[in-house]
Scaffold this active site. Structure first.
Site, PDB file in Angstrom:
ATOM      1  N   ASP A 135      38.495 -21.374 -59.680  1.00 59.71           N
ATOM      2  CA  ASP A 135      39.231 -20.576 -58.698  1.00 59.71           C
ATOM      3  C   ASP A 135      40.736 -20.794 -58.812  1.00 59.71           C
ATOM      4  O   ASP A 135      41.522 -19.837 -58.835  1.00 59.71           O
ATOM      5  CB  ASP A 135      38.753 -20.946 -57.289  1.00 59.71           C
ATOM      6  CG  ASP A 135      38.500 -19.724 -56.432  1.00 59.71           C
ATOM      7  OD1 ASP A 135      38.401 -18.618 -56.993  1.00 59.71           O
ATOM      8  OD2 ASP A 135      38.389 -19.865 -55.207  1.00 59.71           O
ATOM      9  N   ASP A 139      33.075 -17.304 -52.141  1.00 60.99           N
ATOM     10  CA  ASP A 139      33.625 -18.222 -51.143  1.00 60.99           C
ATOM     11  C   ASP A 139      32.659 -18.476 -49.999  1.00 60.99           C
ATOM     12  O   ASP A 139      32.898 -19.349 -49.164  1.00 60.99           O
ATOM     13  CB  ASP A 139      34.940 -17.662 -50.593  1.00 60.99           C
ATOM     14  CG  ASP A 139      35.981 -17.498 -51.673  1.00 60.99           C
ATOM     15  OD1 ASP A 139      35.997 -18.321 -52.598  1.00 60.99           O
ATOM     16  OD2 ASP A 139      36.780 -16.532 -51.619  1.00 60.99           O
TER      17      ASP A 139
END
Length: 528
Positions: free
Chosen positions: A377, A430
């Site tokens: 990420d 997420d």
């Protein structure tokens, strides 16, 4: 069906892991900036009137020089829009600019020169049209004097320029009003996204218990048959994540993300929409069937024999038709203002089902998976611009190379109190990555018969909620620039788990935990 769920679940995990405020502001300002260019960059609304009738408004960004725009629409005039000739605005215009808003295209000379030429021609303001689908932060070249620029200077995206050009090319009179209203510190939509994300993980944790009591009894008497002749027990096949698959995630996800970045197009977006719709249909179907079957004893016993599908329950068939119709309606109206509702419903159902089918066996695998996702990420959001001159993750999430249409693997809610509109969004990754850990905590607490406070589940949910709050704080501090949410979520969930395990002296048990061995031991104790 188990195989299809594995494929869809993997695609969902790979595609999206970012929280964003949906502000397309480029950081590509010139490296050498004059200290006299000290105006704050502010979002701007470019309101259009076509032949005297009020039309849509376009988002823009003010420059670091020029006059500041009023925050109230009542304090700014409505002026005609005129293209400069030449269009690049680098030399005196042959078209009359006096008392109008000058429209110029990016390129050929610096922005300060364009503004100076427009002001010299009598323009009351200048709107610079970018050649890309973002808003460029306009500063001025080194050693430049900007004290003589007294008109407002605004940049808009290529898409915004195309809207204006469409009306001007059609011979219509276009008038523009420029103003910069203040934005709320926090929009209600961020709170709603927070509730959806936390609620999805909470529901996924309890889903088996919520739907298992009566459902299991019904299956013992007459197992329900679904489309394709597969029994419900087969649908519940669990995908256990391993250390090897966690490492493979980084390689596979990075490869797939680069393919999306370089080859994203309208047909590629349609492929993702179809994949998402199939996954959403299966997720919604699974959620509805499990809920109805747990509350209505015997509802799934009546079956039909259909060509190609084989034996299928009437309940399953009716629910499947409703789910398919729902997904088709969403896909057909996905650009409508209300389409986010259907997208969120399909997405939440899909994630709840994925979290039932994919499970972490212990903290060792969880640590490897979440640390890999953490690095993935951060690299593709913050570090990739050093290589690709653009944040790859944000570009893919926004759909920069697909006409601005973002990928559907997002939960999104429109900003209701923001004058600039847009959406607050969070990627499925997420929710799913931390969700796998939270669901493991729930199963571990249940297997070890832990209470609420001396268990791990409550603290995982609290940690996830706090991590999301930190994510939105990062969005605010970085002026809406997309955030790698796992940067905040992994420390707040995995970090909390490890610290609690160390303090309680249970980290070794968590690290090497084997749910199957625990089930066997519990069974032996009950038999004894």
């Amino acid at each position: 069906m188990a195989f299809s769920w594995r494929l869809i679940g993997l695609c969902i995990l790979l595609l999206s892991s970012i929280a964003t405020g949906d502000d397309d502001i480029s950081r590509a300002a010139p490296a050498n900036s004059s200290t006299s260019c000290n105006n704050p960059y502010r979002l701007v609304l470019v309101k259009l009137w076509i032949d005297g009738a009020e039309h849509e408004q376009i988002g823009g960004l003010s420059a670091a020089f020029g006059s500041l725009l009023p925050t109230n629409i009542k304090n700014t005039p409505r002026l005609p829009a005129t293209y400069t000739k030449p269009l690049n605005g680098c030399s005196s215009s042959s078209s009359k600019l006096s008392g109008s808003i000058a429209l110029v295209l990016r390129g050929q000379c610096d922005f300060l020169t364009k503004a100076a030429v427009a002001q010299a021609g009598g323009a009351a303001g200048i709107v610079m049209i970018n050649d890309q689908e973002d808003l460029l932060e306009i500063t001025c070249p080194d050693n430049s004097t900007v004290s003589n620029i007294t008109i407002p200077v605004v940049t808009i995206s290529k898409a915004g320029g195309d809207v204006i050009d469409k009306y001007i090319s059609a011979g219509k009179k276009v008038e523009i009003l420029l103003y910069s209203p203040d934005r709320p510190i926090v929009d209600y939509s961020a709170m709603f996204v927070w509730l959806m994300a936390v609620g999805t993980i909470f529901c996924a944790s309890f889903w088996s218990d919520l739907t298992a009591s009566k459902e299991s009894n019904d299956y013992e008497q007459a197992p329900e048959v679904h489309a394709g002749g597969a029994r419900e027990e087969d649908d519940k096949e669990i995908l256990n994540i391993t250390t090897k698959s966690a490492f493979m995630f980084v390689i596979s996800a990075s490869t797939f993300l680069l393919l999306l970045y370089f080859f994203m197009s309208a047909w590629f977006v349609w492929l993702l929409i179809i994949l998402f719709s199939i996954g959403g249909v299966e997720g919604m179907h699974s959620c509805i069937i499990s809920l109805v079957s747990s509350k209505c004893k015997g509802c799934g016993r009546k079956t039909l024999n259909l060509p190609l599908l084989g034996e299928i329950s009437v309940l399953s068939l009716v629910v499947l038709i409703i789910c398919v119709a729902f997904a088709i309606f969403w896909a057909a109206t996905r650009k409508a203002s209300y389409s986010w509702i259907g997208q969120d419903i399909l997405g939440i159902c899909l994630m709840i089902t994925v979290l039932q089918l994919a499970q972490l066996p212990n903290i060792k695998v969880a640590t490897v998976l979440l640390c890999c996702a953490f690095l993935y990420d951060i690299f593709w959001v913050f570090l990739s611009p050093a290589i690709f001159h653009d944040s790859v993750m944000i570009a893919v999430a926004r759909g920069d190379k697909a006409g601005g249409e973002s990928i559907p693997m997002l939960l999104r809610v429109p900003r209701v109190s923001d004058p600039y509109g847009g959406y607050d969004m969070i990627g499925f990754g997420d929710i799913l990555f931390p969700g796998l850990l939270v669901c493991f905590a729930f199963r571990f607490d249940k297997a070890r018969r832990k209470g609420v406070l001396n268990g791990y589940y409550l603290w995982m949910i609290v940690g996830y909620g706090i991590g999301l709050l930190f994510t939105y704080l990062g969005l605010y501090l970085m002026n809406g620039y997309g955030q790698p949410a796992l940067l905040y979520l992994v420390p707040c969930t995995l970090g909390t788990y490890v610290v609690l395990g160390l303090v309680r002296g249970e980290l070794k048990d968590l690290w090497n935990y084997d749910s199957e061995s625990t089930k066997v031991a519990d069974s032996l104790l009950e038999d004894a």
